[in-house]
Design a protein around this motif. Structure first.
Motif, PDB file in Angstrom:
ATOM      1  N   THR B  84      10.021 -44.883 -38.235  1.00  0.00           N
ATOM      2  CA  THR B  84       8.636 -45.254 -37.978  1.00  0.00           C
ATOM      3  C   THR B  84       7.778 -44.055 -37.597  1.00  0.00           C
ATOM      4  O   THR B  84       6.649 -43.914 -38.056  1.00  0.00           O
ATOM      5  CB  THR B  84       8.576 -46.297 -36.844  1.00  0.00           C
ATOM      6  OG1 THR B  84       9.534 -47.302 -37.122  1.00  0.00           O
ATOM      7  CG2 THR B  84       7.212 -46.913 -36.757  1.00  0.00           C
ATOM      8  N   ALA B 108       9.399 -51.962 -40.345  1.00  0.00           N
ATOM      9  CA  ALA B 108       8.951 -51.398 -39.072  1.00  0.00           C
ATOM     10  C   ALA B 108       7.690 -50.555 -39.267  1.00  0.00           C
ATOM     11  O   ALA B 108       6.764 -50.617 -38.464  1.00  0.00           O
ATOM     12  CB  ALA B 108      10.063 -50.559 -38.459  1.00  0.00           C
ATOM     13  N   TYR B 111       4.757 -52.854 -39.733  1.00  0.00           N
ATOM     14  CA  TYR B 111       4.257 -53.363 -38.455  1.00  0.00           C
ATOM     15  C   TYR B 111       3.333 -52.337 -37.795  1.00  0.00           C
ATOM     16  O   TYR B 111       2.327 -52.685 -37.195  1.00  0.00           O
ATOM     17  CB  TYR B 111       5.424 -53.698 -37.519  1.00  0.00           C
ATOM     18  CG  TYR B 111       5.875 -55.137 -37.602  1.00  0.00           C
ATOM     19  CD1 TYR B 111       6.813 -55.522 -38.547  1.00  0.00           C
ATOM     20  CD2 TYR B 111       5.363 -56.100 -36.757  1.00  0.00           C
ATOM     21  CE1 TYR B 111       7.235 -56.842 -38.641  1.00  0.00           C
ATOM     22  CE2 TYR B 111       5.782 -57.422 -36.841  1.00  0.00           C
ATOM     23  CZ  TYR B 111       6.711 -57.783 -37.780  1.00  0.00           C
ATOM     24  OH  TYR B 111       7.114 -59.088 -37.868  1.00  0.00           O
ATOM     25  N   SER B 112       3.698 -51.064 -37.900  1.00  0.00           N
ATOM     26  CA  SER B 112       2.873 -50.029 -37.284  1.00  0.00           C
ATOM     27  C   SER B 112       1.555 -49.841 -38.016  1.00  0.00           C
ATOM     28  O   SER B 112       0.548 -49.510 -37.411  1.00  0.00           O
ATOM     29  CB  SER B 112       3.624 -48.693 -37.295  1.00  0.00           C
ATOM     30  OG  SER B 112       4.273 -48.499 -36.085  1.00  0.00           O
ATOM     31  N   PRO B 115      -2.097 -52.819 -37.932  1.00  0.00           N
ATOM     32  CA  PRO B 115      -3.335 -52.671 -37.152  1.00  0.00           C
ATOM     33  C   PRO B 115      -4.180 -51.469 -37.560  1.00  0.00           C
ATOM     34  O   PRO B 115      -5.400 -51.539 -37.539  1.00  0.00           O
ATOM     35  CB  PRO B 115      -2.839 -52.510 -35.705  1.00  0.00           C
ATOM     36  CG  PRO B 115      -1.373 -52.560 -35.728  1.00  0.00           C
ATOM     37  CD  PRO B 115      -0.891 -52.655 -37.122  1.00  0.00           C
ATOM     38  N   ALA B 184      13.274 -54.890 -36.947  1.00  0.00           N
ATOM     39  CA  ALA B 184      12.212 -55.830 -37.283  1.00  0.00           C
ATOM     40  C   ALA B 184      12.468 -56.439 -38.656  1.00  0.00           C
ATOM     41  O   ALA B 184      12.250 -57.629 -38.876  1.00  0.00           O
ATOM     42  CB  ALA B 184      10.872 -55.114 -37.263  1.00  0.00           C
TER      43      ALA B 184
END
Lengths: 357, 440
Positions: B84, B108, B111-112, B115, B184
């Protein structure tokens, strides 16, 4: 010539005990700090986000480990685990109490990490050296396992990831996707400066001296009246506090989201490398070492681009890893006492320049 | 003293030249796509074929058609090692070049980036991976995970298992084990499986394998103790081949062992030799090279010496997945450009519209030389997933064969779960729900 302290008389104890006793150092430090705070004006987002913020966070973690390993002489491989404690407790705290200022949350997360550090520091009275390293390694694996298995720590998120919710400090968005890189950089810088100052004063005072006494010869230290258990435990506590704050920043200011994989054993080793390369038992060394482990890989990745040589990424990565490893060995041979020692030598040379005798 | 001076010099050089790097890039007229790849590390066996498929298809578009609608495609690979931190560094570095979309190729990293990307106006296209909740486009306008997500896939695999057992009611009391990568990514399917286990009461056991997945003795000891009827696996990288070898070693019936679509590649089964025979895997496109698009890639890419891998490695499931991913990305960009009618690279906002209004028909697939290769997809403002069906492929010791029809997912179970999860995730991020009737 430039760096000569001739004529700078110290007329008080305070002047004699200053962190920067030489006027040139003070000027340099102030200029450097001012420049550091002004960086976001000039730096691109990439530099802030991918280089400087991780640098400051690694520096804080390295500072924590340096207090424990460099000053108190207790070898630890649990840095990643303690950072994870900081990150997960910050996440739990800020999601449970959204109204609490996120900076307070960072400090509380650090305290939580300190408590865990104290717990894992207890065996340090009985076991020493490499054996202690193995014991802290157990902490690393246990903590990661814990955060991976217990859903409560991640608010039962199915993916097991934690993410930094949007939080403001004094009305300015500090964490979450809408926080600008500059704000996050300032927060990281402010915390790094504050904690570096505290660390510097800790190691100059009674606490630091007792740590160093324990490091140099624990039996001798005991004979002159230093109680080993509280001293060692304090080192573990303070060190874990620093690592915990760094871990919280790692998620809240840098990655935005994280899973336990981000805090695995490689992170512990990376921080340990930073401490060793930077210089064991040196505050400045923690920063230099962190700079080394953050900047050098990025520099190596970008060299082929700079030279206009299109290398396949796989080969580029292999080269990067090899060169990075080779550089670590090179530095350890050339300067076993770390980059901080190089800086010291540079200063001594500057003192005599341009008339070395 | 000499080496010290050299050292100081070297350090100064690093510090001095560092800042030049980021300034080197400038916005271009071409369509720029960053490729976050991993060709090294424990996940390279999975990462290499995907990256090759991706690059080969883009090279094909540039060589044969001169890009998309005449605008050249430009891409840059960045090595993440499935990590990540490195993925975020890559994204930040390549962001300076004005990317239109990003394929993180790691749940993963997805997910980062979720946003970040919506703030930067960059589409995150996590094709068949990432956060399942992002299928609800009302909460996640910038994230797409068609043709299917992990929850949909899990429901389709359970339906397939049921069909093998003779009907959904036969699932009752069956023992199903989910072996997953403890990250994840691997955990993503668990909530859907748990829900399904409640509905069609089968005994579900979740067994985690820690990164990187070379050590699985304890997991398989448990498998032997449980003696499950079926095993479903969400593995990645080196974990897959280890698991398949272990399954063969404990004598598990390989045709009752189903990998998800990241756990069924040539590189996963070949190391297990004959033991892997009968192993199954989910997929949403056909394996092999019997499609027009592969002939075109050979003709325009490999015969010109521009191929990124070896020609013999074409057609592996993950290579084909790279091709599908590149095709879907290109078609979404084409949709965006067709709407705006511009002859230059579209903006991030336009590309987002393109992704949201993608209508990939059978006719279009035939034009692309992909008839029968994958299935048509239609996305919308609400549905960023397209609810795609799933195929089951089986390894016969030499190659993968498709052994099922398109298995429909259980949308009635999965979709409400997605909507609930999307609301939860979206609120966590401080998003508001879009009103899709106002989108055009």
């Amino acid at each position: 010539m430039i760096y000569r302290e001739a004529g700078q008389f110290k007329t008080s104890y305070a002047a004699d005990q200053a962190i920067f006793p030489i006027a040139q150092d003070r000027v340099l430090a102030v200029c450097f700090l001012a420049a550091a705070f002004l960086v976001p004006v000039a730096a691109s987002e990439y530099w802030l986000q991918a280089v400087l913020i991780p640098f400051l966070i690694y520096a804080l973690a390295a500072l924590g480990l340096n207090l424990l390993t460099g000053y108190a002489g207790q070898l630890s491989l649990g840095t990643g685990g303690f950072m994870a404690v900081g990150a997960y407790s910050a996440f739990k705290l800020t999601t449970t109490f959204p109204a609490v200022n996120v900076l307070v949350v960072f400090v509380l997360a650090g305290l939580a990490a300190a408590a865990v550090g104290l717990l894992f520091g207890i065996p340090s009275l009985r076991i020493k050296g490499f054996y202690l390293a193995v014991a802290t390694l157990a902490a690393q694996f246990f903590l990661i396992w814990l955060f991976n298995r217990v859903g409560w720590f991640v608010n039962y998120a199915p993916s097991g990831t934690i993410s930094a919710p949007p939080r403001t400090v004094l009305g300015v968005m500090t964490t979450g996707p809408h926080a600008t890189a500059a704000v996050r950089y300032w927060v990281a810088l402010g915390l790094a400066v504050l904690f570096a100052l505290i660390a510097k004063n800790l190691v100059r005072g009674r606490v630091g001296r007792s740590w160093m006494a324990i490091r140099d010869r624990d039996i001798a230290a005991e004979i002159i009246g230093i109680r080993p258990l509280p001293t060692k435990l304090l080192a573990f506590g303070v060190s874990s506090f620093y690592c915990g704050v760094a871990g919280a920043e790692f998620v809240f200011l840098y990655l935005g989201t994280a899973e336990t994989l981000a805090f695995d054993i490689t992170l512990s080793f990376l921080v340990l490398f930073a401490v060793i390369i930077g210089g064991l038992g040196s505050i400045l060394g923690s920063f230099l070492g962190a700079g080394f482990i953050v900047l050098v890989p990025i520099f190596l990745t970008n060299i082929p681009h700079l030279l206009g040589v299109p290398l396949p990424v796989a080969i580029q990565k292999e080269i990067e890893l090899m060169v990075f490893g080779a550089l670590i060995i090179f530095f350890l041979i050339v300067e076993p006492q770390g980059l901080a020692r190089l800086w010291q030598i540079t200063k001594e040379k500057l003192r005599l320049w341009p008339f070395p005798h | 003293m000499r080496p010290r001076i050299a050292t100081i010099g070297l350090l100064t050089l690093v510090l001095a030249t560092g800042p030049l790097i980021a300034a080197a890039h400038a916005q271009s007229k071409d369509v720029f796509i960053p490729l976050l790849v991993y060709r090294t590390g424990p996940y390279a066996p999975s990462g290499i074929p995907i990256a090759n498929g991706f690059v080969d298809y883009f090279t094909l578009l540039n060589e044969r058609d001169g890009g998309i609608n005449g605008v050249k495609l430009v891409w840059e690979e960045c090595e993440t090692q499935y990590d990540t931190k490195q993925g975020v560094e890559c994204y930040e570095r390549l962001k300076a070049r004005g990317p239109l979309l990003v394929n993180p190729y790691s749940t993963a990293i997805t997910y980062s980036l979720i946003p970040k990307a919506s703030v930067d106006k960059v589409v995150v296209f996590s094709m068949g991976y990432g956060m399942s909740a992002t299928s609800d486009g009302r909460w996640f306008p910038w994230v797409f995970n068609f043709p299917t997500n992990y929850w949909t896939q899990a429901s389709a695999v359970i339906r397939y298992i049921a069909s093998q057992e003779g009907g959904l009611e036969k699932l009752k009391g069956k023992k199903i084990v989910h072996i997953y990568h403890n990250s994840a990514y691997g955990k993503e399917a668990n909530p859907a499986l748990e829900e399904l286990a409640r509905k069609y009461p089968f005994e579900l056991t979740l067994l985690a394998v820690d990164h990187p997945g070379q050590e699985q003795k304890a997991t398989w000891l448990q498998v032997r103790r449980i003696n499950p009827d079926w095993i479903f696996m969400s593995g990645w990288g080196v974990m897959n081949q280890v698991a398949i070898k272990e399954a063969a070693a404990v004598g598990f019936k390989m045709d009752h062992f189903i990998g998800n679509w990241w756990s069924a590649n040539d590189s996963d089964v070949v190391p297990a030799g004959d033991g892997a025979k009968g192993y199954k895997g989910a997929t949403f496109h056909a394996p092999g090279t019997n499609f027009k698009v592969h002939a075109e890639i050979v003709k325009h890419v490999y015969d010109k010496g521009k191929g990124s891998g070896r020609k013999e490695e074409m057609g592996a499931p993950l290579y084909n997945r790279g091709v599908v991913n590149a095709m879907l990305s290109a078609e979404a960009i084409r949709t965006a450009m067709t709407k705006s009618g511009a002859k230059t690279a579209p903006t991030g906002e336009q590309v987002r519209w393109g992704f949201e209004n993608l209508a990939l028909t059978d006719k279009r697939l035939e034009e692309l030389g992909m008839k029968g290769f994958t299935h048509p997809i239609k996305t919308s403002c609400e549905d960023h997933e397209g609810n795609g069906p799933v195929l089951i492929q089986q390894w016969d010791g030499k190659k993968w064969n498709i052994v099922s029809d398109w298995v429909a997912p259980m949308r009635d179970i999965v979709r409400p779960k997605i909507e609930a999860a999307a609301m939860e995730e979206g609120k966590k991020q401080g998003y508001t729900q879009r009103d899709c009737s106002k989108e055009k």
